[in-house]
Design an enzyme around this catalytic site. Structure first.
Site, PDB file in Angstrom:
ATOM      1  N   GLY A   7      24.094  70.543 -29.214  1.00 36.74           N
ATOM      2  CA  GLY A   7      25.346  71.203 -28.853  1.00 36.74           C
ATOM      3  C   GLY A   7      25.102  72.555 -28.203  1.00 36.74           C
ATOM      4  N   GLY A  19      27.568  74.713 -26.013  1.00 39.54           N
ATOM      5  CA  GLY A  19      28.826  75.192 -26.598  1.00 39.54           C
ATOM      6  C   GLY A  19      28.860  76.696 -26.795  1.00 39.54           C
ATOM      7  N   ASP A  73      22.402  68.075 -25.411  1.00 41.60           N
ATOM      8  CA  ASP A  73      23.864  68.188 -25.296  1.00 41.60           C
ATOM      9  C   ASP A  73      24.339  67.132 -24.306  1.00 41.60           C
ATOM     10  OD1 ASP A  73      25.977  70.901 -25.811  1.00 41.60           O
ATOM     11  OD2 ASP A  73      26.603  69.202 -24.582  1.00 41.60           O
ATOM     12  N   ILE A 123      23.671  62.975 -29.742  1.00 46.36           N
ATOM     13  CA  ILE A 123      23.028  62.953 -31.069  1.00 46.36           C
ATOM     14  C   ILE A 123      23.207  61.569 -31.713  1.00 46.36           C
ATOM     15  CG2 ILE A 123      23.220  65.428 -31.499  1.00 46.36           C
ATOM     16  CD1 ILE A 123      25.757  64.893 -33.110  1.00 46.36           C
ATOM     17  N   TYR A 154      37.945  67.210 -39.430  1.00 48.00           N
ATOM     18  CA  TYR A 154      36.847  68.146 -39.161  1.00 48.00           C
ATOM     19  C   TYR A 154      36.406  68.853 -40.444  1.00 48.00           C
ATOM     20  CZ  TYR A 154      34.847  72.580 -37.291  1.00 48.00           C
ATOM     21  OH  TYR A 154      34.051  73.678 -37.018  1.00 48.00           O
ATOM     22  N   LYS A 183      32.841  68.482 -42.327  1.00 46.86           N
ATOM     23  CA  LYS A 183      31.973  69.636 -42.581  1.00 46.86           C
ATOM     24  C   LYS A 183      31.603  69.710 -44.061  1.00 46.86           C
ATOM     25  CE  LYS A 183      31.419  71.451 -38.513  1.00 46.86           C
ATOM     26  NZ  LYS A 183      30.055  71.537 -37.931  1.00 46.86           N
TER      27      LYS A 183
END
Ligand code: AKB
Length: 342
Positions: free
Chosen positions: A11, A14, A37, A57, A156, A160
């Protein structure tokens, strides 16, 4: 190909990746950086890395290729779909945020088994891992500790929180029934980031994005419809402090760490206080409130602020920017320069 101890950043294109690459390249120029990425790295970042791999990924064959080419002993796993975007595509969010993280933990485990040293693995969690049941509880709760209100209301946040536990499993309990001890190859370290505000990149897909969006819109002379109430309050941090905290945690002696997951904070302004600073900094900004009740509900479930005493005691978390200096010394001058073509 490099058998030198290397860093892998997922990532990397980002918001955090842009600032992290600069910091790592300057701080440890002899440690090759490999990035992964879906999107290409901006040229200024690409110039600072050994290899910028374009891919997912979720592509385990691609990860095996990196495994064969590099001796990675630091992983910064930043790739994720943020909270708002995840609510529109929850199944995709789970695939990227959870299955993708599992792939990266397996990658780190294999690397650790291959070169024999622990792989220090950074995982960015979020205040989205919290879920406060209402505004009265939020107001009373004040600075929330890591182990309080771990009942997230978004895909999300659920992703997490689960990946925090997944990382702890790989670090301490991986294949605990095997004849030989297999755990200990992944040194999992995690920060629950507040809303992050960068002057260098425009936010994408977050529910805390009203703060950076307000600043960038004012600098571009565009109208901004703020989707939360003026009294809305959550913790925020300037991106340089977020990157500093990340590097501090990753460089801390393992023996100093009493947790795998740490809160960090810096300042917790209301949306009205942010608008007030933006009004003072830009000529006639056009900021109006147009509450999106559903996104408001997400932000209302996040804490007004966090207790980050463990981070300060264990590894010296010490943000440089408070609310006024974050805006006055970092954000507003840098954003003005960005849009002035400076
Ligand atoms: C988001 O808004 O989704 C992120 C976060 C708070 O983790 N910026």
């Amino acid at each position: 190909m490099s058998r030198k101890p290397s860093v892998l950043i997922t990532g990397a294109s980002g918001e955090i990746g842009h600032a992290l690459i600069s910091r790592l390249a300057a701080g440890d120029p002899d440690r090759p950086i490999v990035t992964l990425d879906l999107n290409p790295l901006p040229p200024e970042s690409a110039a600072k890395v050994r290899q910028a791999v374009n891919g997912s990924i979720l592509d385990t064959a691609l990860l095996d290729g990196i495994l064969a080419q590099y001796e990675v002993d630091r992983v910064y796993h930043l790739a994720a779909l943020l909270s708002t975007r995840s609510e529109f595509s929850p199944a995709l969010a789970h695939k990227v945020n959870v299955e993708g993280t599992l792939n990266m933990l397996e990658f780190a485990q294999k690397q650790g088994e291959s070169h024999g040293r622990p792989v220090v693995f950074f995982y960015p969690s979020s205040i989205a891992a919290f879920g406060l049941p209402g505004l009265a509880v939020k107001a009373k709760a004040g600075k929330v500790g890591e182990d309080e209100y771990n009942v997230p209301t978004t895909m999300y946040g659920a992703n997490k929180l689960y990946c925090e536990h997944l990382g702890r499993y790989y670090a301490r309990h991986y294949k605990q029934l095997a004849a030989e001890t297999m755990s200990g190859k992944v040194d999992f370290r995690c920060i629950r980031f507040p809303g992050l505000i960068s002057a260098e990149t425009v936010p994408s897909g977050g529910t805390s994005d009203y703060a950076p969006e307000m600043i960038h819109a004012a600098a571009e002379g565009k109208r901004y419809e703020c989707f939360v109430r003026p009294d809305t309050r959550i913790p925020f941090m300037a991106m340089p402090d977020a990157v500093d905290a990340t590097v501090r945690l990753m460089e801390a002696p393992r023996a100093r760490l009493t947790r795998t997951v740490y809160n960090i904070g810096a300042f917790a302004p209301s949306a009205a206080e942010i608008a007030e600073v933006v009004h003072a900094a830009f000529p006639k900004p056009d900021i109006v409130t147009k509450v999106d009740e559903k996104r408001q509900g997400i932000v209302d479930s996040w804490p007004a602020d966090v207790n980050d005493s463990a981070a300060r005691e264990d590894w010296g978390h010490a943000p440089v920017y408070d609310f006024r200096s974050a805006f006055g010394e970092y954000l507003i001058p840098s954003v003005k320069k960005r849009y002035a073509g400076g």
